[in-house]
Write a protein that holds these residues in place. Structure first.
Motif, PDB file in Angstrom:
ATOM      1  N   PHE A   1       0.824  -1.195   0.000  1.00 24.58           N
ATOM      2  CA  PHE A   1       0.000   0.000   0.000  1.00 24.58           C
ATOM      3  C   PHE A   1       0.867   1.257   0.000  1.00 24.58           C
ATOM      4  O   PHE A   1       2.077   1.208   0.256  1.00 24.58           O
ATOM      5  N   PHE A   2       0.229   2.379  -0.274  1.00 22.39           N
ATOM      6  CA  PHE A   2       0.929   3.651  -0.359  1.00 22.39           C
ATOM      7  C   PHE A   2       1.659   3.965   0.950  1.00 22.39           C
ATOM      8  O   PHE A   2       2.706   4.608   0.954  1.00 22.39           O
ATOM      9  N   SER A   3       1.107   3.495   2.052  1.00 25.03           N
ATOM     10  CA  SER A   3       1.712   3.730   3.369  1.00 25.03           C
ATOM     11  C   SER A   3       2.955   2.886   3.602  1.00 25.03           C
ATOM     12  O   SER A   3       3.695   3.115   4.565  1.00 25.03           O
ATOM     13  N   GLY A   4       3.182   1.876   2.752  1.00 25.27           N
ATOM     14  CA  GLY A   4       4.305   0.970   2.926  1.00 25.27           C
ATOM     15  C   GLY A   4       3.904  -0.358   3.520  1.00 25.27           C
ATOM     16  O   GLY A   4       4.702  -1.308   3.532  1.00 25.27           O
ATOM     17  N   GLU A   5       2.682  -0.476   4.039  1.00 26.25           N
ATOM     18  CA  GLU A   5       2.205  -1.721   4.606  1.00 26.25           C
ATOM     19  C   GLU A   5       2.058  -2.776   3.507  1.00 26.25           C
ATOM     20  O   GLU A   5       1.662  -2.467   2.385  1.00 26.25           O
ATOM     21  N   GLU A   6       2.380  -4.020   3.857  1.00 26.63           N
ATOM     22  CA  GLU A   6       2.241  -5.123   2.909  1.00 26.63           C
ATOM     23  C   GLU A   6       1.300  -6.175   3.466  1.00 26.63           C
ATOM     24  O   GLU A   6       1.342  -6.497   4.651  1.00 26.63           O
ATOM     25  N   LEU A   7       0.438  -6.721   2.574  1.00 25.46           N
ATOM     26  CA  LEU A   7      -0.508  -7.756   2.964  1.00 25.46           C
ATOM     27  C   LEU A   7      -0.570  -8.819   1.869  1.00 25.46           C
ATOM     28  O   LEU A   7      -0.467  -8.492   0.677  1.00 25.46           O
ATOM     29  N   PRO A   8      -0.747 -10.080   2.238  1.00 28.41           N
ATOM     30  CA  PRO A   8      -0.929 -11.129   1.221  1.00 28.41           C
ATOM     31  C   PRO A   8      -2.323 -11.028   0.615  1.00 28.41           C
ATOM     32  O   PRO A   8      -3.268 -10.588   1.272  1.00 28.41           O
ATOM     33  N   ALA A   9      -2.445 -11.442  -0.624  1.00 28.80           N
ATOM     34  CA  ALA A   9      -3.738 -11.366  -1.318  1.00 28.80           C
ATOM     35  C   ALA A   9      -4.081 -12.726  -1.904  1.00 28.80           C
ATOM     36  O   ALA A   9      -3.200 -13.509  -2.271  1.00 28.80           O
ATOM     37  N   GLU A  10      -5.377 -12.983  -1.986  1.00 29.37           N
ATOM     38  CA  GLU A  10      -5.893 -14.184  -2.620  1.00 29.37           C
ATOM     39  C   GLU A  10      -6.681 -13.800  -3.871  1.00 29.37           C
ATOM     40  O   GLU A  10      -7.267 -12.718  -3.943  1.00 29.37           O
TER      41      GLU A  10
END
Length: 467
Positions: free
Chosen positions: A107-116
């Motif tokens: 994300f723009f904030s730098g946060e990362e998340l896994p996606a399905e």
């Protein structure tokens, strides 16, 4: 005066900075990183042909660079996307995530998340992803791509060449572009789009997504100002279906069609070259409704049909199971038929067999006409051309290479099944249809020609027909 004009333009540009809009919409744009397992190579595949005298040299070179390790390896790819709901639905291109084992959203904030993956549609190159988060995400809405005008300002956002979040601006250069797909409806823009921008949004000046950046036209792989974004009005329908069903469900009319060209229109006595000419009606919705080969579909669900592309898009955008009115031109008269649409994805790709008795073998004879040498189908010809008993018509056994027939693609082995929209199985019947066309003042005659089971209409000038 000139200096004043330049100053006025500069002042105007400062007042219309895109910075506030970019700040507003940037948090909804994401970078996408995919990871895929790639099988290790065991030799110089793709470098030299097998058996080449250089094969041993390249194998030694490859082994040295791989340190003898031919185990599967991980490959990464980058793309872009955008969030369309606060609960974590993300839109991108199918080719960005196709075959991926792992998908990570930054994300723009730098946060990362896994996606399905929720669902994909290769036909429009759209994919819908989902991330799980406890916090509501910033998102953007789709706009109406149909109201976008050539010359309107647009902003493209994404992750070009893996450089991170980036903004580029341009205008709508053209609309309704078709590249290669059946359901294509692209917005062309000169806003810079490069590798890594795929799947990113194309915004209008209201901050609404009017396109998904998908492809560029370039001789060198970089942007030269010719980029293509799939129109939002196509994307929204796909996304809604992927979100609800995990797959697309497009309407299916169940016909084979081709465009009505000027010569085809003249041969059929039509006022203008428009509509979709039906070349074949396999078992399905149209056959059940009474549509026949040779009909010209001029209206679908109350909308005029311009050509085959417009009809395919209209049908594909219609709900499965909907009953629609289809207006066809048949024998110079219009007829309205009601068709209950099937589902495109469920349609069989192969034509069903037609259960008809084989005609008795015709006498071995041939005729030169229309730039063709034509023979009735008999057992020998069927065996030679590998035709089953259901195929009836006249076989093309030779084509004059300086004739109109050759120019329009007729070749040895083609089978003429109709002339003047009536079935023909003998040379006498074809001659009768040619004479009837002349008597009606036609300049050409319409033939239905099949090749390997695929039908198409061809209009040939009567000047080449023998008296």
């Amino acid at each position: 005066m000139v200096l004043l004009l330049v100053w006025s333009l500069a002042a105007s540009a400062q007042q219309t900075s895109l910075a506030p809009l970019a700040e507003q919409i940037s948090p909804s744009v994401v970078n996408i990183t995919t990871s895929t397992t790639v099988a290790g190579r065991t030799g110089p595949q793709g470098i030299v042909p097998e058996g080449s005298p250089f094969e041993d040299f390249f194998r030694e070179f490859q082994d040295r660079n791989n340190d003898g390790n031919r185990a599967p390896r991980r490959s990464s790819a980058l793309g872009s996307g955008f969030v369309i709901s606060e609960d974590g639905f993300v839109v991108t291109n199918n080719h960005v995530i196709d075959g991926a084992d792992e998908i990570t959203i930054e994300f723009f904030s730098g946060e990362e998340l896994p996606a399905e993956v929720v669902g994909t549609d290769p036909n429009t190159d759209i994919a819908l992803l989902k991330v799980e988060t406890d916090e509501p995400l910033p998102f953007v809405s789709f706009g109406d791509s149909d109201v976008a005008r050539v010359g309107d300002w647009v902003i493209a956002m994404g992750n070009p060449l893996g450089q991170g979040f980036s903004v580029s601006a341009g205008i709508v250069s053209a609309r309704n572009r078709a590249l290669s797909g059946t359901y294509d409806d692209y917005i062309q823009t000169d806003a810079a789009i490069n590798r890594g921008n795929s799947g990113g949004p194309l915004f209008n000046m209201n901050g609404e997504v009017i396109g998904v950046n998908t492809a560029i036209l370039s001789p060198n792989g970089g942007s030269i100002g010719i980029g293509f974004s799939m129109a939002s009005n196509v994307v929204t329908r796909v996304v809604d279906q992927l979100r609800e069903f995990g797959e697309t469900r497009r309407g299916w009319l169940g016909v084979r069609i081709q465009d009505v060209t000027e010569d085809v229109a003249e041969a059929m006595g039509l006022e203008k070259a428009a509509g979709a000419l039906v070349t074949d009606v396999p078992d399905g919705p149209s056959k059940d409704a009474g549509i026949e080969a040779g009909d010209v579909i001029v209206s679908f669900a109350g909308t005029e049909v311009e050509d085959t592309r417009s009809l395919v898009r209209q049908v594909g955008n219609s709900p499965v199971g909907e009953s629609v009115r289809v207006v066809v031109m048949r024998d110079g008269q219009t007829q309205t038929l009601k068709v209950v649409l099937g589902r495109r994805e469920d349609a069989e790709s192969d034509d069903p067999e037609v259960s008809e008795e084989e005609l008795e073998d015709s006498a071995a004879q041939s005729k030169d006409m229309l730039g063709l040498t034509i023979s009735p189908l008999n057992s020998d010809l069927r065996e030679e051309l590998e035709l089953d008993s259901s195929v009836q018509g006249l076989a093309v056994t030779a084509v004059d290479e300086v004739s109109e027939a050759f120019e329009k693609g007729l070749r040895i082995g083609d089978v003429i099944t109709e002339a003047g929209q009536q079935k023909v199985t003998t040379i006498a019947q074809l001659e009768e249809r040619v004479q009837a066309a002349r008597d009606a003042g036609r300049k050409s005659i319409l033939l239905l020609v099949r090749r390997a089971g695929d039908p198409r209409f061809v209009a040939l000038s009567l000047e080449e027909a023998e008296e």
